[in-house]
Design a protein around this motif. Sequence first.
Motif: not given
Length: 217
Positions: A46-62
């Motif tokens: 589930l978390a991977l889906h959210a990461i993929r959705r968030l990645a194009p919208q921001v810079g760094p991820l954590m």
Amino acid sequence: MRQAAAMPAHAFIAPADITGLLLAGGRGSRMGGVDKGLQPFNGEPLALHAIRRLAPQVGPLMVNANRNLAEYEAFGVPVWPDSLADYPGPLAGFLAGLEHCTTPWLLTVPCDTPLFPPDLAARLAEAAVTGQADIAMAVAPESVEDGTALRPQPVFCLLRASLRDSLIAYTTAGGRKVHAWISQHRTVQVPFDRPGDAPDAFFNANTLTELHALENR
């Protein structure tokens, strides 16, 4: 002479200036104590889906997680556990993010809401700049007895990274309520109720039954 068109307000907060934080540090109590972010959703965590959705919208991820750190690290982003003990709630995740944020802004999203809007960051950023706010928080329609009402979504927040010291002081004093801390700062609420906004965008899966229902949607 024709004036130049005004630049969209959110252009002043570039995606590279926003760190995306996935909140996956809860107990998963309503899912029977399992690690919610690692539960399968359409064949992947589930978390991977959210990461993929968030990645194009921001810079760094954590990611903020307190269990199964290696599994979260396999997503290819830094993982930070709470610095506060005993799973004290979302503010502990906010604090973990702010303590490691190297950009001017931090955007928080939970791991159990994989269909959040693809323009979440842009709309929150635009509202933060327009409202000269320290925090921009999403509000979204929710069914009530006599129709629908806009309900705050406090874990979908765009925060100035400079709020770290304020949050440290609040949590050190024993504060744990998101709304109580947010109310101390200039906050704008951003409605996600435009025509075309997905009605299930902010549906969060608290139980395995809800998670399976969300898959079927």
